[in-house]
Design an enzyme around this catalytic site. Sequence first.
Site, mmCIF file in Angstrom:
data_model
loop_
_atom_site.group_PDB
_atom_site.id
_atom_site.type_symbol
_atom_site.label_atom_id
_atom_site.label_comp_id
_atom_site.label_asym_id
_atom_site.label_seq_id
_atom_site.Cartn_x
_atom_site.Cartn_y
_atom_site.Cartn_z
ATOM 1 N N ASP A 475 0.729 -1.061 0.046
ATOM 2 C CA ASP A 475 -0.025 0.030 0.027
ATOM 3 C C ASP A 475 0.903 1.247 0.113
ATOM 4 O O ASP A 475 1.874 1.244 0.294
ATOM 5 C CB ASP A 475 -1.014 -0.089 1.216
ATOM 6 N N ASP A 545 -10.963 2.142 -2.841
ATOM 7 C CA ASP A 545 -11.397 1.783 -1.587
ATOM 8 C C ASP A 545 -13.036 1.697 -1.479
ATOM 9 O O ASP A 545 -13.762 1.207 -0.684
ATOM 10 C CB ASP A 545 -11.313 2.782 -0.617
HETATM 11 C C1 GLA Z 1 -5.436 1.899 2.237
HETATM 12 C C2 GLA Z 1 -6.398 0.691 1.412
HETATM 13 C C3 GLA Z 1 -7.191 -0.033 2.208
HETATM 14 C C4 GLA Z 1 -6.564 -0.433 3.389
HETATM 15 C C5 GLA Z 1 -6.158 0.806 4.013
HETATM 16 C C6 GLA Z 1 -5.368 0.503 5.495
HETATM 17 O O1 GLA Z 1 -6.604 2.837 2.352
HETATM 18 O O2 GLA Z 1 -6.718 1.372 0.039
HETATM 19 O O3 GLA Z 1 -7.579 -1.210 1.691
HETATM 20 O O4 GLA Z 1 -5.490 -1.172 3.293
HETATM 21 O O5 GLA Z 1 -5.016 1.817 3.478
HETATM 22 O O6 GLA Z 1 -4.739 1.362 6.192
#
Ligand code: GLA
Length: 733
Positions: A475, A545
Amino acid sequence: MIAYDEQHGVFRLDTPHTSYCMGLVDGKYLGHLYYGKKLSDMDLSYLFCPNDAPLPPSADPAEKGSFIGCFPAEYPTSGTGDFRESCVDVRTQKGQNGLELLYQSHRIYQGKEPLTGLPSTFGKNCDTLEITLRDAGLSFTVILSYTAFTDTDVITRTARMVNEGTSFVMLTRALSASLTLPDDGMEILTLNGAWARERHIERQKLSGAGTVIESVRGEPGHVMHPFFALLTPGTDQTKGEVYAMNFVYSGNFLAKVQRDQYGQLRAVMGIHPQNFSWKLLQNESFQAPEVVLTYSSCGLNGMTHTFHDFYRNHLIRSPWLHKRRPILINNWEATYFDYNSDKLLSIAKEAGKAGIEMLVMDDGWFGAHRDAPTGSLGDWVVNKRKIPEGLKSFSDKVHAEGLKFGLWFEPEMVSFDSDLYRAHPDWVLRTADRRPVMIRDQAVLDFCRPETVEYITESIAKILRSAKIEYLKWDMNRSLCDLGSAYLSQDQQGEISHRHVLALYRIQGKLLEEFPDLLLENCSSGGARFDPGMLYFSPQIWCSDNMDPMERLMITEGTALIYPLSTIGSHVCKSPNDITGRETPFETRALVSMLGNFGYELDITRLPEEERKMIPCQIALYKKVAPLIREGDYYHIASFRENHIYDCTEIVSKDKTKAVMLFVQVLSEANVRGRIIRLQGLDADKVYEIEGRRYHGDTLMNAGFVVERIKGDFRAKLFEIQESDSVSSSPRP
Ligand code: GLA
């Protein structure tokens, strides 16, 4: 096929259905002649209008500036008479700028060489042309590289700059490609958005001086995508001409389509010049990232199919590419930071019973106190309070439930509240000794510093060696700013963003060398770094997300315009959805998530019994359709974004014996009858069966298939379409 006509000074690159031509004027000015449908003639030099003023400099040296000012330069420079957008510029040791790049030589060879330090497309079915241009005064050379593929309508381009002089030069602009097209009243299609609204399709007439698409965030970001397509008027899915460019890079980018005073469009693409410079000492070179170019004469479907096949066959290297990915359950929206091993094992147990194949432990498992996004980034050791048995034992327990195990990392970042930052405050990007601007309470590690890169690579490798971990989610949750590195010299500070991306590629490349079977999924605050550069390393990327199925329709529509469904991470969320608050049926959430790599992101232990019981059937259905979704041809038949009522996607197998169609009724209407859907991409002569009834392919594609009336909002239905052996009661006359 690539040919050079020496008599007329014309280069021609052919793909199965396209030709790309360039020519030399006065034997030294390299200009663009044509890109489009495949041609029969080789000598297109007449398109330079050689008898019209301004004449070439050999005929009218007094008007050289006027000639340069309208010449369709193949790789334009600035400072020497071309006042339009340029691809390259330098600042010399004397502090001056300007380049005059003239043709020097070329070579044509079979195949394609990889780019040093950068992801690049590959393949045997291709030929490459390298053209060397040189500024004799500065001893500065640019090698333009073009690869024409023989199995697909793609031409890739890149440029390499070499300082052959004795003094250093600062490269202040190093774009990868430029393309000249006639201004035929073109429209421009771009993919724009925001967090949780990534890559929505936008189409508009090219206005005024043109359009700029860009990112200076250190990554492509959510707002604009390193892609555009120019469309002739009236282009739709099945007809019209499309010229598209996509950037194989994961950092800052500039794409600009500019209209000049002579009815020409100049399109350029490359690393954004803002905050960019690169110091080149004698004999040092700079490699610009690759641009993928495609032309379709049969509308957007043609472009989409070319990109999908090209990326599947010539970009993604993972051994997972043609394999079904494990159906996973990710705990992020189930628990956020509030979990421990007991909680996750109870999820794993239920998931295993339902047929789910992998548990992904998301953010929160590491450091001393990762109970909020305020700390611990950089401390890649398991948190014993949450996972007391340690990672190995925990992973063993997950495997004992019959599931594979995956883990989340955010390697490019550091929290101030971390052991890493306390030990190495100088490993962070910052300017003027200011506290860096925090985003999500985190700062960016200085990846120009070799020790930082070494530490991060080794921290991840150590974890991967310590337990059975089959999947890694990488990420990146903030953009880059405060671009200052305590490691680099004063005249190299303009290199930081690009060096960051190069280090990212190096780390992922190194980890995959040691763990070649690791399933890597890239992610950046959802889908802020969904680009071909990352696909070179990971076969799939977290798309957004936003898992609300109605919102996902538009995100998937834009993403799948270029990228195959096999690259899209796609999970069933809880209801109401955490971002939109919308309640949708469990069945709809599952069906919409099947347009990608399927998984669940909810607390299965709290799911109502009747929904939990639906999971095994959903998994069985996904397993059945997954090969088609992964390998087939994608058609977006109806767009909710356009009609505001319903959406329809179809995927057809390459041999046209099978297809699936997903119909989503977003909003129900009163007093309507069945909806007629005209399918696409089938074999007109084959007979297909849908829900027990048989139809000829031409009937389904022309008269259409009827989706019977569905009552209710947010409903989805998936239809399986299968070639039938015999003709039904309606034989072909
Ligand atoms: C990002 C990712 C999510 C999750 C969060 C965790 O926003 O897109 O899927 O993994 O971080 O902090």
